[in-house]
Design an enzyme around this catalytic site. Sequence first.
Site, PDB file in Angstrom:
ATOM      1  N   HIS A   1      27.473  -2.752  47.038  1.00  0.00           N
ATOM      2  CA  HIS A   1      27.086  -3.416  45.786  1.00  0.00           C
ATOM      3  C   HIS A   1      27.890  -4.666  45.427  1.00  0.00           C
ATOM      4  O   HIS A   1      27.531  -5.378  44.510  1.00  0.00           O
ATOM      5  CB  HIS A   1      27.185  -2.428  44.610  1.00  0.00           C
ATOM      6  CG  HIS A   1      28.586  -2.252  44.117  1.00  0.00           C
ATOM      7  ND1 HIS A   1      29.485  -1.406  44.715  1.00  0.00           N
ATOM      8  CD2 HIS A   1      29.261  -2.850  43.108  1.00  0.00           C
ATOM      9  CE1 HIS A   1      30.640  -1.483  44.089  1.00  0.00           C
ATOM     10  NE2 HIS A   1      30.547  -2.353  43.113  1.00  0.00           N
TER      11      HIS A   1
HETATM   12  C1  UD1 Z   1      30.310  -4.293  38.057  1.00  0.00           C
HETATM   13  C2  UD1 Z   1      31.772  -4.682  38.200  1.00  0.00           C
HETATM   14  C3  UD1 Z   1      32.314  -4.112  39.505  1.00  0.00           C
HETATM   15  C4  UD1 Z   1      32.081  -2.608  39.608  1.00  0.00           C
HETATM   16  C5  UD1 Z   1      30.580  -2.356  39.442  1.00  0.00           C
HETATM   17  C6  UD1 Z   1      30.273  -0.884  39.546  1.00  0.00           C
HETATM   18  C7  UD1 Z   1      32.322  -6.869  37.213  1.00  0.00           C
HETATM   19  C8  UD1 Z   1      32.720  -8.269  37.515  1.00  0.00           C
HETATM   20  N1  UD1 Z   1      31.937  -6.122  38.270  1.00  0.00           N
HETATM   21  O1  UD1 Z   1      29.596  -4.949  39.093  1.00  0.00           O
HETATM   22  O2  UD1 Z   1      33.716  -4.334  39.545  1.00  0.00           O
HETATM   23  O3  UD1 Z   1      32.507  -2.144  40.875  1.00  0.00           O
HETATM   24  O4  UD1 Z   1      30.178  -2.883  38.167  1.00  0.00           O
HETATM   25  O5  UD1 Z   1      28.928  -0.606  39.493  1.00  0.00           O
HETATM   26  O6  UD1 Z   1      32.373  -6.467  36.084  1.00  0.00           O
HETATM   27  N2  UD1 Z   1      21.985  -4.075  36.921  1.00  0.00           N
HETATM   28  C9  UD1 Z   1      20.892  -3.326  36.577  1.00  0.00           C
HETATM   29  N3  UD1 Z   1      21.070  -2.245  35.756  1.00  0.00           N
HETATM   30  C10 UD1 Z   1      22.275  -1.904  35.278  1.00  0.00           C
HETATM   31  C11 UD1 Z   1      23.388  -2.678  35.626  1.00  0.00           C
HETATM   32  C12 UD1 Z   1      23.241  -3.753  36.446  1.00  0.00           C
HETATM   33  O7  UD1 Z   1      19.776  -3.606  36.993  1.00  0.00           O
HETATM   34  O8  UD1 Z   1      22.363  -0.895  34.556  1.00  0.00           O
HETATM   35  C13 UD1 Z   1      21.821  -5.218  37.846  1.00  0.00           C
HETATM   36  C14 UD1 Z   1      21.489  -6.488  37.150  1.00  0.00           C
HETATM   37  O9  UD1 Z   1      20.597  -7.188  37.962  1.00  0.00           O
HETATM   38  C15 UD1 Z   1      22.812  -7.238  37.094  1.00  0.00           C
HETATM   39  C16 UD1 Z   1      23.459  -6.781  38.384  1.00  0.00           C
HETATM   40  O10 UD1 Z   1      23.025  -5.430  38.549  1.00  0.00           O
HETATM   41  O11 UD1 Z   1      22.620  -8.610  37.028  1.00  0.00           O
HETATM   42  C17 UD1 Z   1      24.950  -6.834  38.369  1.00  0.00           C
HETATM   43  O12 UD1 Z   1      25.513  -6.086  37.294  1.00  0.00           O
HETATM   44  P1  UD1 Z   1      26.984  -6.436  36.718  1.00  0.00           P
HETATM   45  O13 UD1 Z   1      27.345  -5.465  35.709  1.00  0.00           O
HETATM   46  O14 UD1 Z   1      27.048  -7.879  36.368  1.00  0.00           O
HETATM   47  O15 UD1 Z   1      27.948  -6.280  37.933  1.00  0.00           O
HETATM   48  P2  UD1 Z   1      28.024  -5.133  39.018  1.00  0.00           P
HETATM   49  O16 UD1 Z   1      27.559  -5.713  40.291  1.00  0.00           O
HETATM   50  O17 UD1 Z   1      27.395  -3.855  38.581  1.00  0.00           O
END
Ligand code: UD1
Length: 382
Positions: free
Chosen positions: A219
């Site tokens: 991820h």
């Molecule tokens: C975040 C943390 C990372 C952690 C990870 C665990 C930061 C910089 N990164 O990364 O350290 O290891 O969480 O999961 O804070 N999305 C969904 N549904 C959700 C959440 C996210 O669809 O419930 C998708 C969205 O497209 C979003 C993308 O995932 O844009 C990334 O989510 P984000 O929270 O920005 O970062 P993670 O990659 O989850």
Amino acid sequence: MIKIVTIIGARPQIIKAAALSRAISTKFQNSITEIIVHTGQHYDENMSNVFFTELNIPHPNYNLNVGSGSHGKQTAKMIEGIEEILIKEKPNAIVLYGDTNSTLAGGIAASKIHVPIVHIEAGLRSFNKAMPEEVNRILCDHISTLLFSPTITGYNNLLKEGFKENNNAPYNANNPKIYHCGDVMYDNSLHFSSLANTNTSIISKLNLIPNQFILATIHRNNNTDEPLRLNALFESLHYISEKNNLKVVLPLHPRTANLLDKNLNVDLLKKIKSNNNFIITEPASFLEMIALEKNCKLVMTDSGGVQKEAFYFEKPCIILRPETEWIELVECGTAIIADADKEKIISAYNTLTSKNNLEYPKLYGNGKAAEFICDEMCKNLH
Ligand code: UD1
């Protein structure tokens, strides 16, 4: 009685917070009041809600519902919301976990209005500032008052950055206290391990045979967003699965799921879809994840948390990143850093599966890190 505001937002923090909330409700109910703020960084049912139900975490008192967005926008919305809550609640401290954008937002909001910061998982470093998490954790450590490091490596990193071992109370951001206290995730793995045997059916649901499948997670943004790396990772998984006639179980983070069609080579995607041993599933709940970790043959992951859980359940691990903050796993020989490099991944697989003398010493405390943290907070926050 002290009052703390706990900030959670991303999946791993919700899980980490369970350990402290459990210690508070069983042993510190007369000395600590906890207000939980969910930033809403993760919002899907299987990225957030499922953990509250399954891990018995009190429901958040506030939800900022910030959702997805660019790092700047997401963090800014959180800072604004957290500041308002801190002004209203007037806590003795804010408790922050790990290294996500929710951690950083809590740190900035609290430090500006002089609310002491307790940082759990302090001192970890990948020494790669291109990772958003590395920047978040460095900034958060340097504005904290109580810093709890899960490992001796983390504690030593803090010393190298100028933190002092012998500061005296009362502590504040200019005179912080650093601790090496073990890992709250180890507390959780011990606590939830037996529940995972009885309360989940994922092993039978996916028709898995113990010790005959690989558990993989991918991820990190530099793996998902860079087609070359994402293709190399999926090619490696597909190759190892075919060559060894092994199942690969990949509970997929929504970030990765959303980018598969865009970033994976069409032929590779077709091959994977026609490989019956390649099982792509929804993100797993924590108990399901523990069940998968306990029963798999080997773990391949770019997640920090999953690397350690592999170790807790005595499984070898291939780290799909160029470095790790949990360097002791590599030093023990139970984990190998292979980055997103097909040759290195295959060679790591061959090395780890040919060894039958891997040892998993107790590196992450005694399962009581959360109680230690609560105790120190009671002594040092007024
Ligand atoms: C975040 C943390 C990372 C952690 C990870 C665990 C930061 C910089 N990164 O990364 O350290 O290891 O969480 O999961 O804070 N999305 C969904 N549904 C959700 C959440 C996210 O669809 O419930 C998708 C969205 O497209 C979003 C993308 O995932 O844009 C990334 O989510 P984000 O929270 O920005 O970062 P993670 O990659 O989850």
